[in-house]
Design a protein around this motif. Sequence first.
Motif, PDB file in Angstrom:
ATOM      1  N   ARG A  51       2.428  -1.696  -6.366  1.00 46.67           N
ATOM      2  CA  ARG A  51       1.477  -2.107  -5.325  1.00 46.67           C
ATOM      3  C   ARG A  51       0.997  -0.892  -4.540  1.00 46.67           C
ATOM      4  N   GLU A  52       1.895   0.058  -4.295  1.00 54.12           N
ATOM      5  CA  GLU A  52       1.549   1.233  -3.494  1.00 54.12           C
ATOM      6  C   GLU A  52       0.827   2.306  -4.305  1.00 54.12           C
ATOM      7  N   ARG A  53       0.689   2.069  -5.610  1.00 56.61           N
ATOM      8  CA  ARG A  53       0.079   3.092  -6.459  1.00 56.61           C
ATOM      9  C   ARG A  53      -1.200   2.629  -7.144  1.00 56.61           C
ATOM     10  N   CYS A  54      -1.566   1.373  -6.952  1.00 57.71           N
ATOM     11  CA  CYS A  54      -2.736   0.822  -7.654  1.00 57.71           C
ATOM     12  C   CYS A  54      -3.862   0.475  -6.688  1.00 57.71           C
ATOM     13  N   VAL A  55      -5.071   0.819  -7.090  1.00 62.94           N
ATOM     14  CA  VAL A  55      -6.264   0.277  -6.442  1.00 62.94           C
ATOM     15  C   VAL A  55      -6.890  -0.679  -7.448  1.00 62.94           C
ATOM     16  N   ILE A  56      -7.043  -1.932  -7.028  1.00 64.69           N
ATOM     17  CA  ILE A  56      -7.630  -2.939  -7.918  1.00 64.69           C
ATOM     18  C   ILE A  56      -9.146  -2.938  -7.763  1.00 64.69           C
ATOM     19  N   LEU A  85      -1.359   7.827  -9.640  1.00 66.80           N
ATOM     20  CA  LEU A  85      -2.032   6.715  -8.961  1.00 66.80           C
ATOM     21  C   LEU A  85      -2.961   6.071  -9.985  1.00 66.80           C
ATOM     22  N   VAL A  86      -3.223   4.782  -9.801  1.00 64.15           N
ATOM     23  CA  VAL A  86      -3.899   4.018 -10.854  1.00 64.15           C
ATOM     24  C   VAL A  86      -5.124   3.283 -10.323  1.00 64.15           C
ATOM     25  N   LEU A  87      -6.218   3.378 -11.074  1.00 70.81           N
ATOM     26  CA  LEU A  87      -7.318   2.438 -10.858  1.00 70.81           C
ATOM     27  C   LEU A  87      -7.094   1.300 -11.846  1.00 70.81           C
ATOM     28  N   SER A  88      -6.794   0.113 -11.339  1.00 68.00           N
ATOM     29  CA  SER A  88      -6.602  -1.037 -12.203  1.00 68.00           C
ATOM     30  C   SER A  88      -7.903  -1.834 -12.201  1.00 68.00           C
ATOM     31  N   ALA A 135     -15.031  -5.484  -4.735  1.00 65.95           N
ATOM     32  CA  ALA A 135     -14.130  -4.965  -3.701  1.00 65.95           C
ATOM     33  C   ALA A 135     -13.124  -3.994  -4.294  1.00 65.95           C
ATOM     34  N   ALA A 136     -12.690  -3.074  -3.428  1.00 62.12           N
ATOM     35  CA  ALA A 136     -11.526  -2.230  -3.730  1.00 62.12           C
ATOM     36  C   ALA A 136     -10.362  -2.824  -2.955  1.00 62.12           C
TER      37      ALA A 136
END
Length: 408
Positions: free
Chosen positions: A234-239, A208-211, A256-257
């Motif tokens: 899209r299902e693996r990233c938190v922007i 999982l990714v913090l972008s 925002a997250a």
Amino acid sequence: MNRRASAADFAAAQRVAHLGTETVFAVSSEAAALAVQGKTIYPFHLGDLNIATPENIVEASLRAIRDGKTTYCPNAGIPQLRDALAEDVSRARGLDYTAGNVSVQPGGKPVIAKFLLTLMDPGDEVLYPNPGFPIYDSLIGFFGGVAVPYTYAEGSDRFHLDLDGIARQITPRTRLLILNDLHNPTAAECTPVELERIAELVLEHDLLVLSDEAYFDVRFAGASRSLASLPGMRERCVILYTFSKKYAMTGWRLGAAIGPKPIIDVITTLNVNIESCPNHFVQYGAVAALTEDQSGPREMMATLKGRRDVALGILNATPGINCLTPETTFYLYPNVTGAVKSTGCDGHESFRRLVLDATGVSFCTRLHFGHALEGEDQYYLRLAYSGVSTAQIQEGLGKLKTLIESYN
Ligand code: PMP
């Protein structure tokens, strides 16, 4: 029982031993102390802006205060702002987020802590950039994870992320990747091919990714890309989104997250536990920022570009300094190895002090963005031109140039 009988008995929790900090703020305090003593300081250290927040944003917030938006609000933020963010972020990235994918935060920074608290178990390995924003390393350790650094290499025309280093360091314990494309401090950005390779690694190793997209909208040419917009991401990233930079709102504390709803729901429960809700009335200013006239950010970018070009001209005319031309962020990351050697300094910190004392030019170095990794033999500075005028850049960097020339 009270754990603390007196201040002298104070025993911090064990995890505090792992808590780092942002030493950039120490450089800032040091410079402020010198300024109080009457020294002229050229502040290139902090990524803050000396540009005012656009007037329509200020007005909308003041109106909100007068309209009584001074109460608690929904924990994930006001619906209008969640809608506006979902739309703006989706449009810019070719995605289809809705309000349920958005949890408004008191700044971009809290997204880092909440992402880790939501997804990282003690002992999990987290890949993070070094050099990079120092809070990643600090919080991974503080929350009991294992911080695994990957680096950036200087090429002939840009810095690029060490993809092989990332691939090599993935183990069965690796759970998370922190990516700060449009990178602080190097201003590096991935090519489409590099982003695709990252996406492949993420899928292959179930990460999982913090972008961290703090600088997504801070660019002078071309278009930013988000890892989240690649297939399967899209299902693996938190922007990590922030109003700080694009709208000159650093002190407003609003970000925002944005990501998959199940993750965002936990992040909002963290809001409930930590601050209840983001500051209510400033969110009306943010709605105005996103939905009204964009001339404020456009003018800001024009100002920043002018500063960048002046700074680059002087730096690249200084012996022993070489600086690439970035199209994003408001940072320059010059290689100063030759200048460090010609001045007889023995490292980053002695060079920083020499220049600060001799010229008043205050900046951070590579060491404010993590620790040097094995094999690193070049010296780098990070110059933020967001908080200095063009006249200050000319005068300050002119003094730096004269200083270095005096050693050659
Ligand atoms: N990420 C990066 C890479 C940053 O440089 C910063 C600010 N310097 C942040 C996140 C956080 O910014 P803020 O909390 O002001 O949104």
